[in-house]
Design a protein around this motif. Structure first.
Motif, PDB file in Angstrom:
ATOM      1  N   THR A 152      -4.213  36.910  -0.313  1.00 60.88           N
ATOM      2  CA  THR A 152      -5.341  35.999  -0.105  1.00 60.88           C
ATOM      3  C   THR A 152      -4.953  34.579  -0.498  1.00 60.88           C
ATOM      4  N   VAL A 153      -4.262  34.425  -1.612  1.00 59.02           N
ATOM      5  CA  VAL A 153      -3.802  33.092  -2.027  1.00 59.02           C
ATOM      6  C   VAL A 153      -2.848  32.530  -0.987  1.00 59.02           C
ATOM      7  N   ASN A 154      -1.938  33.354  -0.477  1.00 61.29           N
ATOM      8  CA  ASN A 154      -1.008  32.900   0.559  1.00 61.29           C
ATOM      9  C   ASN A 154      -1.761  32.320   1.754  1.00 61.29           C
ATOM     10  N   LYS A 155      -2.818  33.014   2.173  1.00 62.18           N
ATOM     11  CA  LYS A 155      -3.612  32.546   3.320  1.00 62.18           C
ATOM     12  C   LYS A 155      -4.318  31.233   2.986  1.00 62.18           C
ATOM     13  N   HIS A 156      -4.843  31.125   1.759  1.00 58.72           N
ATOM     14  CA  HIS A 156      -5.507  29.876   1.359  1.00 58.72           C
ATOM     15  C   HIS A 156      -4.505  28.724   1.302  1.00 58.72           C
ATOM     16  N   VAL A 157      -3.323  28.975   0.764  1.00 51.79           N
ATOM     17  CA  VAL A 157      -2.305  27.916   0.683  1.00 51.79           C
ATOM     18  C   VAL A 157      -1.948  27.459   2.095  1.00 51.79           C
ATOM     19  N   HIS A 158      -1.753  28.412   3.002  1.00 56.69           N
ATOM     20  CA  HIS A 158      -1.436  28.057   4.392  1.00 56.69           C
ATOM     21  C   HIS A 158      -2.557  27.208   4.997  1.00 56.69           C
ATOM     22  N   ALA A 159      -3.804  27.617   4.758  1.00 56.13           N
ATOM     23  CA  ALA A 159      -4.945  26.862   5.290  1.00 56.13           C
ATOM     24  C   ALA A 159      -5.000  25.455   4.692  1.00 56.13           C
ATOM     25  N   VAL A 160      -4.729  25.330   3.397  1.00 56.06           N
ATOM     26  CA  VAL A 160      -4.721  24.018   2.735  1.00 56.06           C
ATOM     27  C   VAL A 160      -3.672  23.118   3.377  1.00 56.06           C
ATOM     28  N   LEU A 161      -2.471  23.646   3.577  1.00 57.44           N
ATOM     29  CA  LEU A 161      -1.397  22.860   4.181  1.00 57.44           C
ATOM     30  C   LEU A 161      -1.777  22.426   5.600  1.00 57.44           C
ATOM     31  N   THR A 162      -2.403  23.321   6.338  1.00 61.76           N
ATOM     32  CA  THR A 162      -2.803  23.017   7.709  1.00 61.76           C
ATOM     33  C   THR A 162      -3.876  21.932   7.737  1.00 61.76           C
ATOM     34  N   VAL A 163      -4.923  22.102   6.936  1.00 60.93           N
ATOM     35  CA  VAL A 163      -6.022  21.132   6.929  1.00 60.93           C
ATOM     36  C   VAL A 163      -5.541  19.755   6.462  1.00 60.93           C
ATOM     37  N   LEU A 164      -4.701  19.746   5.452  1.00 63.12           N
ATOM     38  CA  LEU A 164      -4.206  18.477   4.921  1.00 63.12           C
ATOM     39  C   LEU A 164      -3.082  17.880   5.769  1.00 63.12           C
ATOM     40  N   LYS A 165      -2.595  18.651   6.746  1.00 66.55           N
ATOM     41  CA  LYS A 165      -1.518  18.215   7.647  1.00 66.55           C
ATOM     42  C   LYS A 165      -0.265  17.819   6.868  1.00 66.55           C
ATOM     43  N   VAL A 166       0.129  18.725   5.963  1.00 67.63           N
ATOM     44  CA  VAL A 166       1.341  18.529   5.170  1.00 67.63           C
ATOM     45  C   VAL A 166       2.239  19.748   5.346  1.00 67.63           C
TER      46      VAL A 166
END
Length: 165
Positions: free
Chosen positions: A135-149
């Motif tokens: 679940t954390v992995n998915k959240h980290v991926h989503a954070v990176l995607t939303v922040l475009k980093v």
């Protein structure tokens, strides 16, 4: 038809290798039509919410929802009382008060980002938030995607800029 062993089932979309929450939901609702199934997921993808409804789930709950809202939704489901949500899908959304790109993150994703800012590993974040590493992995991926980093360090830097560090 057998009497169902439970009233409500919380079914995770991603149950691990070779396991599918949607297929399991179909099996449960075919075998016990009176059982109510709530699909839960770390994903905020509307396609997953729609697919969960097609699989027979009564409601889709994002893991990013505050605990009180999730408990309330489950209680409403168990007691057959309607919720205010018109489409049956409960998904967390970013609040308008957040600054910059962080405003596009869900509350849970902002919690994960805060943990990234202080240098915690996914395992440490999972333990602190009471969720699985997946679940954390998915959240980290989503954070990176939303922040475009591209990486955690860049995400932490964006977070620092957006909150004025």
């Amino acid at each position: 038809m057998k009497k169902s062993p439970v009233d409500v089932i919380l079914m995770d979309v991603y149950m691990g290798a070779g396991k599918d929450g949607m297929a399991a939901t179909r099996e449960v609702t075919e075998r016990w039509p009176d059982v109510k199934v709530a699909i839960i997921s770390a994903s905020l993808d509307a396609r997953i919410a729609s697919a969960s409804k097609r699989s027979g789930a009564h409601v889709f709950l994002s893991k990013a929802l505050p605990v009180a809202e999730m408990v309330s939704a489950i209680r409403h489901l168990a007691t057959n009382t309607p919720e205010r949500s018109t489409n049956g899908a409960r998904q967390a959304r970013g609040t308008g008060g957040a600054k910059g790109r962080i405003g596009g993150l869900s509350p849970r994703q902002r919690q994960v980002l805060q943990q990234l800012r202080v240098g915690r590993t996914n395992r440490e974040i999972a333990a602190r938030l009471g969720v699985s590493i997946a679940t954390v992995n998915k959240h980290v991926h989503a954070v990176l995607t939303v922040l475009k980093v591209r990486n955690r360090t860049q995400a932490a830097a964006v977070a620092g800029q957006d909150i004025g560090d």
